[in-house]
Design a protein around this motif. Structure first.
Motif, short mmCIF file in Angstrom:
data_model
loop_
_atom_site.label_atom_id
_atom_site.label_comp_id
_atom_site.label_asym_id
_atom_site.label_seq_id
_atom_site.Cartn_x
_atom_site.Cartn_y
_atom_site.Cartn_z
N PRO A 72 0.80 -1.24 0.00
CA PRO A 72 0.00 0.00 0.00
C PRO A 72 0.83 1.28 0.00
N CYS A 73 2.02 1.21 0.57
CA CYS A 73 2.88 2.40 0.62
C CYS A 73 4.33 1.96 0.79
N LEU A 74 5.24 2.89 0.61
CA LEU A 74 6.65 2.63 0.90
C LEU A 74 6.83 2.58 2.41
N ALA A 75 7.53 1.56 2.91
CA ALA A 75 7.73 1.43 4.35
C ALA A 75 9.08 0.81 4.64
N LEU A 76 9.82 1.41 5.54
CA LEU A 76 11.09 0.88 6.02
C LEU A 76 10.89 0.42 7.46
N TRP A 77 11.07 -0.88 7.70
CA TRP A 77 10.76 -1.49 8.99
C TRP A 77 12.00 -1.57 9.88
N PHE A 78 11.77 -1.39 11.19
CA PHE A 78 12.85 -1.47 12.18
C PHE A 78 12.23 -1.91 13.51
N ASN A 79 13.07 -2.23 14.48
CA ASN A 79 12.59 -2.64 15.80
C ASN A 79 11.98 -1.46 16.54
N THR A 80 10.80 -1.66 17.11
CA THR A 80 10.11 -0.59 17.82
C THR A 80 10.96 -0.03 18.96
N SER A 81 11.75 -0.87 19.58
CA SER A 81 12.61 -0.41 20.68
C SER A 81 13.59 0.66 20.23
N SER A 82 13.89 0.70 18.93
CA SER A 82 14.85 1.68 18.41
C SER A 82 14.29 3.10 18.42
N LEU A 83 12.97 3.25 18.61
CA LEU A 83 12.39 4.59 18.64
C LEU A 83 12.97 5.44 19.76
N CYS A 84 13.50 4.79 20.77
CA CYS A 84 14.09 5.54 21.89
C CYS A 84 15.55 5.88 21.66
N ASN A 85 16.13 5.44 20.54
CA ASN A 85 17.53 5.74 20.26
C ASN A 85 17.75 7.24 20.14
N ALA A 86 18.83 7.70 20.75
CA ALA A 86 19.19 9.11 20.64
C ALA A 86 20.00 9.32 19.36
N SER A 87 20.05 10.56 18.93
CA SER A 87 20.83 10.91 17.75
C SER A 87 22.30 10.59 17.96
N ILE A 88 22.92 10.02 16.92
CA ILE A 88 24.35 9.72 17.01
C ILE A 88 25.17 10.99 17.11
N ALA A 89 24.72 12.05 16.43
CA ALA A 89 25.38 13.36 16.48
C ALA A 89 24.36 14.36 17.01
#
Length: 336
Positions: free
Chosen positions: A187-204
């Motif tokens: 239905p749409c373009l989607a890039l999947w990742f682990n939900t737990s990664s939503l809490c990742n802070a910016s690397i920079a």
């Protein structure tokens, strides 16, 4: 409508692989002026952008051309908007910023976060009336992956990639280049990742000094009415002026309408095409007088006037000043 910044390195890569002749033909076939290569803040119809990507890939003879464009896009291509999104302290905040403000870059489409248990996806949904454009989708895969790596690490790859177009005979080449499982006709373009990664802070982490706000983004993109059809038509007229074109037939074609359909739409807003075209021409004339070193005669010719006198009369009627007076007045204002 979408900003010409979305072209990224497409013109450079196509000219390098196929030459300037095919580059010119690709732009001409999609009725997009070559001038947008230099003027990247110009808005162009999304269907034209998709056409540019698909024809460029065909001319280059490369099934992965769109993906290459996205993977080689610089963060600078997206200007202040990307900086604003990347100010998010976590991936979750960054994606929320992108979702709320994506209409400053492209109208009609949607960026959104979809959460499904332990897995989540960053999604792009194209407008229902936009042209089919597999290579445009592919370039978004590259660009979106690069942004997610700002929070997930330089070596990160999506768990899976959903593509919003049917599988084609050369899809295996794309799948190999993606390095992630690819699912077509979604239905749409989607890039999947682990939900737990939503809490990742910016690397920079972004600098706290002078943080950007959405109001600043809107002002920098000149797109404060992203869903206004009249604003979209004005942007199309502005784009075509780069080729010294202002006829109603070409504008109607870009809008996906017939001439009569375009005229009916304008009448609903109390306008005629001539009135709207003249407004756009005068606005561009004012901008050129302030921001360029072109002579008044050169500006008149670039806007389709047969001579200096006709342009001066029209400009005076619109601005109550002659072009020279308007330029002097604004020069003085800028120096105050």
């Amino acid at each position: 409508m979408t900003k010409a910044t979305g072209l990224g390195p497409l013109p450079v890569l196509l000219e390098k692989r196929a030459g300037f002749g095919p580059l010119r033909k690709v732009f001409e076939a999609n009725a997009v002026p070559l001038g947008v290569i230099e003027d990247r803040q110009t808005a162009i119809p999304l269907r034209s952008m998709c056409g540019l990507f698909d024809m460029a890939a065909l001319s280059a003879g490369d099934r992965c051309f769109g993906l290459d464009v996205g993977q080689n896009m610089s963060p600078k291509e997206f200007g202040l908007w990307l900086q604003y999104c990347a100010q998010g302290r976590t991936l979750s905040e960054a994606l929320q910023r992108a979702s709320r403000t994506s209409n400053s870059q492209q109208t009609g489409s949607r960026l959104f976060l979809h959460q499904q248990g332990e897995r989540s996806a960053w999604c792009y949904k194209r407008p229902p009336d936009s042209a089919f454009g597999p290579h445009h989708t592919d370039h978004l895969v590259g660009a979106m992956t690069r942004f997610l790596r700002h929070y997930l690490g330089a070596a990160w790859q999506p768990i899976r990639i959903d593509l919003d177009y049917p599988k084609d005979p050369d899809a295996s080449r794309l799948a190999a280049a993606l390095e992630s499982p690819a699912f077509f006709a979604q239905p749409c373009l989607a890039l999947w990742f682990n939900t737990s990664s939503l809490c990742n802070a910016s690397i920079a982490p972004p600098q706290a000094r002078n943080p950007l706000t959405y109001e600043m983004i809107a002002a920098s993109t000149h797109n404060d009415k992203p869903n206004d059809p009249i604003a979209s038509i004005q942007q199309i007229i502005t784009m075509r002026l780069l080729d010294n074109l202002s006829d109603i037939d070409g504008v109607a074609q870009h809008c996906g309408l017939g001439v009569q359909g375009l005229q009916r739409l304008l009448r609903k807003h109390g306008l005629t095409y001539r009135q709207l075209r003249n407004q756009v021409i005068m606005t561009r004339a004012q901008n050129l007088l302030i921001e360029s070193h072109l002579s008044v005669t050169q500006i008149a010719v670039s806007l389709g006037y047969s001579d200096h006198a006709n342009f001066t009369r029209a400009f005076r009627k619109h601005s109550q000043l002659s072009p020279s007076q308007y330029r002097r007045q604004n020069d003085l204002d800028l120096c105050l």
